[in-house]
Design a protein around this motif. Structure first.
Motif, PDB file in Angstrom:
ATOM      1  N   THR A 318     -16.479 -48.191 -33.754  1.00  0.00           N
ATOM      2  CA  THR A 318     -17.700 -48.739 -33.819  1.00  0.00           C
ATOM      3  C   THR A 318     -18.704 -47.635 -33.942  1.00  0.00           C
ATOM      4  O   THR A 318     -19.709 -48.136 -34.788  1.00  0.00           O
ATOM      5  N   PHE A 319     -18.641 -46.872 -33.306  1.00  0.00           N
ATOM      6  CA  PHE A 319     -19.611 -45.579 -33.445  1.00  0.00           C
ATOM      7  C   PHE A 319     -19.476 -44.818 -34.970  1.00  0.00           C
ATOM      8  O   PHE A 319     -20.365 -44.578 -35.557  1.00  0.00           O
ATOM      9  N   PHE A 320     -18.272 -44.864 -35.331  1.00  0.00           N
ATOM     10  CA  PHE A 320     -18.054 -44.276 -36.578  1.00  0.00           C
ATOM     11  C   PHE A 320     -18.575 -44.936 -37.540  1.00  0.00           C
ATOM     12  O   PHE A 320     -19.443 -44.543 -38.592  1.00  0.00           O
ATOM     13  N   VAL A 321     -18.594 -46.422 -37.627  1.00  0.00           N
ATOM     14  CA  VAL A 321     -18.925 -47.155 -38.749  1.00  0.00           C
ATOM     15  C   VAL A 321     -20.578 -47.152 -38.668  1.00  0.00           C
ATOM     16  O   VAL A 321     -21.211 -47.173 -39.619  1.00  0.00           O
ATOM     17  N   TYR A 327     -26.054 -42.857 -42.193  1.00  0.00           N
ATOM     18  CA  TYR A 327     -25.738 -42.043 -43.452  1.00  0.00           C
ATOM     19  C   TYR A 327     -26.012 -42.406 -44.521  1.00  0.00           C
ATOM     20  O   TYR A 327     -26.876 -42.007 -45.233  1.00  0.00           O
ATOM     21  N   ALA A 328     -25.574 -43.718 -44.646  1.00  0.00           N
ATOM     22  CA  ALA A 328     -25.650 -44.400 -46.070  1.00  0.00           C
ATOM     23  C   ALA A 328     -27.158 -44.665 -46.312  1.00  0.00           C
ATOM     24  O   ALA A 328     -27.576 -44.675 -47.631  1.00  0.00           O
ATOM     25  N   ILE A 329     -27.739 -45.289 -45.336  1.00  0.00           N
ATOM     26  CA  ILE A 329     -29.359 -45.494 -45.459  1.00  0.00           C
ATOM     27  C   ILE A 329     -30.068 -44.209 -45.856  1.00  0.00           C
ATOM     28  O   ILE A 329     -31.085 -44.419 -46.511  1.00  0.00           O
ATOM     29  N   VAL A 330     -29.945 -43.023 -45.040  1.00  0.00           N
ATOM     30  CA  VAL A 330     -30.925 -42.146 -45.210  1.00  0.00           C
ATOM     31  C   VAL A 330     -30.287 -41.515 -46.729  1.00  0.00           C
ATOM     32  O   VAL A 330     -31.293 -40.845 -47.416  1.00  0.00           O
TER      33      VAL A 330
END
Length: 342
Positions: A318-321, A327-330
């Motif tokens: 869950t934390f990985f996702v 990261y995808a957002i930034v």
């Protein structure tokens, strides 16, 4: 049936419990204060950066006291003395020194310094230390943190890459502040993107963290096994780390930072720094990178990986996702710039 006996945890923390509470209050207060700041409405001066450094000091001190580590006493004595000296020197250098004001500003550090220097309770309570046997046990346990044949290991590497791409941005900004204040020599660009958009990821630092975990951490373990103790493997590890960092920076420089026809370097320029090579690497930054890599290899990565491995598998995933999404957002915000047709 006999009543269960209470667990004997040794002498109570006493006044150190109050100190822990004060540390916790300061951490929460500073974090809340930072969360209310808006970009462009504040500047980071010496006192603000020192507050941030002290936030780390408070957190480490809280943890060491909780662990009843003998090192807590030396850590708090050293950092309290540093705070007193740093504040005094800065105020004297800027013409703002006043004895009473300085005593007031340093009051808490003075109390900490005197208490941990002379009080008996810290010596009685803070007794957990690293023995030779303990060091050997930690080396054995350290190998459990390096399992490159497992998905869990590489999943954690992806997490660290994402997070330290951003943390590295903050570290570079902090180093440039030292250059700005004249504490260390060098040049910086006042218009650089490091001064804003603090979530803008710098992937080179994420890759550096992964390199520390994948390459330098097992080397550190081997040095501990071969040399024994702490001092010798630590020094040897620092030398190896500094050399590896120098080679990586030189390769990156020769492939992506060559000067143009006017002699201008596109990314960094060490040509005016002492002991530089081709303007791509210099002794000062090589030593600095060595210190950071050693800190990551000996302290940061093992601590993070141990905590990561304590999590239940569903929570790790869950934390990985969550990290990947963040990261995808930034990356979409700061790295990918798509211009739509009008």
């Amino acid at each position: 049936m006999a009543a269960p006996q209470p667990i004997n945890r040794g002498p109570s923390l006493g006044f150190m419990r109050v100190i822990q509470v004060l540390f916790a209050i300061n951490i929460i207060a500073v974090l809340v204060s930072c969360a209310t700041l808006r970009s462009g409405t504040y500047t980071l001066g010496f006192s603000e950066v020192l507050d941030m450094v002290n936030l780390v000091f408070d957190g480490v001190s809280f943890w060491l006291i909780m662990q009843r580590s003998r090192g807590a006493r030396y850590w708090i004595i050293g950092f309290s003395a540093f705070n007193i000296a740093a504040g005094t020197i800065y105020n004297a250098a800027t013409g703002q020194f006043n004895v009473l004001d300085q005593l007031g500003a340093s009051a808490f550090d003075i109390v900490l310094l005197l208490y941990f220097l002379f009080a008996k309770r810290p010596r009685q309570v803070l007794t957990v230390e690293f023995t030779a046997r303990r060091c050997k046990e930690l080396v054995v346990r350290a190998w459990d943190l390096w399992q490159p044949r497992t998905w869990s290991f590489w999943r954690s590497m992806i997490i660290y890459f994402c997070l330290f791409s951003i943390v590295g941005h903050w570290m570079e900004a902090g180093f440039c502040l030292f250059i700005k204040w004249g504490i260390v020599p060098g040049i910086y660009d006042p218009n650089s993107g490091i001064w804003h958009d603090y979530l803008n990821p710098f992937p080179v630092y994420g890759a550096g963290m992964v390199a520390c975990a994948v390459l330098l951490f097992p080397i550190k373990n081997l040095l501990e096994e071969k040399l024994g103790g702490i001092a010798k493997p630590l020094v040897a590890s620092f030398i190896v780390n500094a050399l590896v960092c120098a080679v990586i920076e030189l390769v990156l420089g020769l492939t992506s930072n060559m000067p143009d026809a006017n002699g201008v370097y596109p990314l960094w320029d060490y040509s005016t720094m002492p002991f530089n090579f081709m303007g791509q690497i210099c002794l000062q930054n090589t030593l600095l990178f060595g210190v950071v890599a050693t800190l990551m290899t000996w302290v940061v990565y093992p601590a993070l990986q141990r905590e990561y491995l304590k999590l239940p598998e569903p929570m790790r995933q869950t934390f990985f996702v969550a990290v990947l999404v963040f990261y995808a957002i930034v990356v979409c915000l700061y790295v990918i710039n798509i211009t739509l047709p009008v």
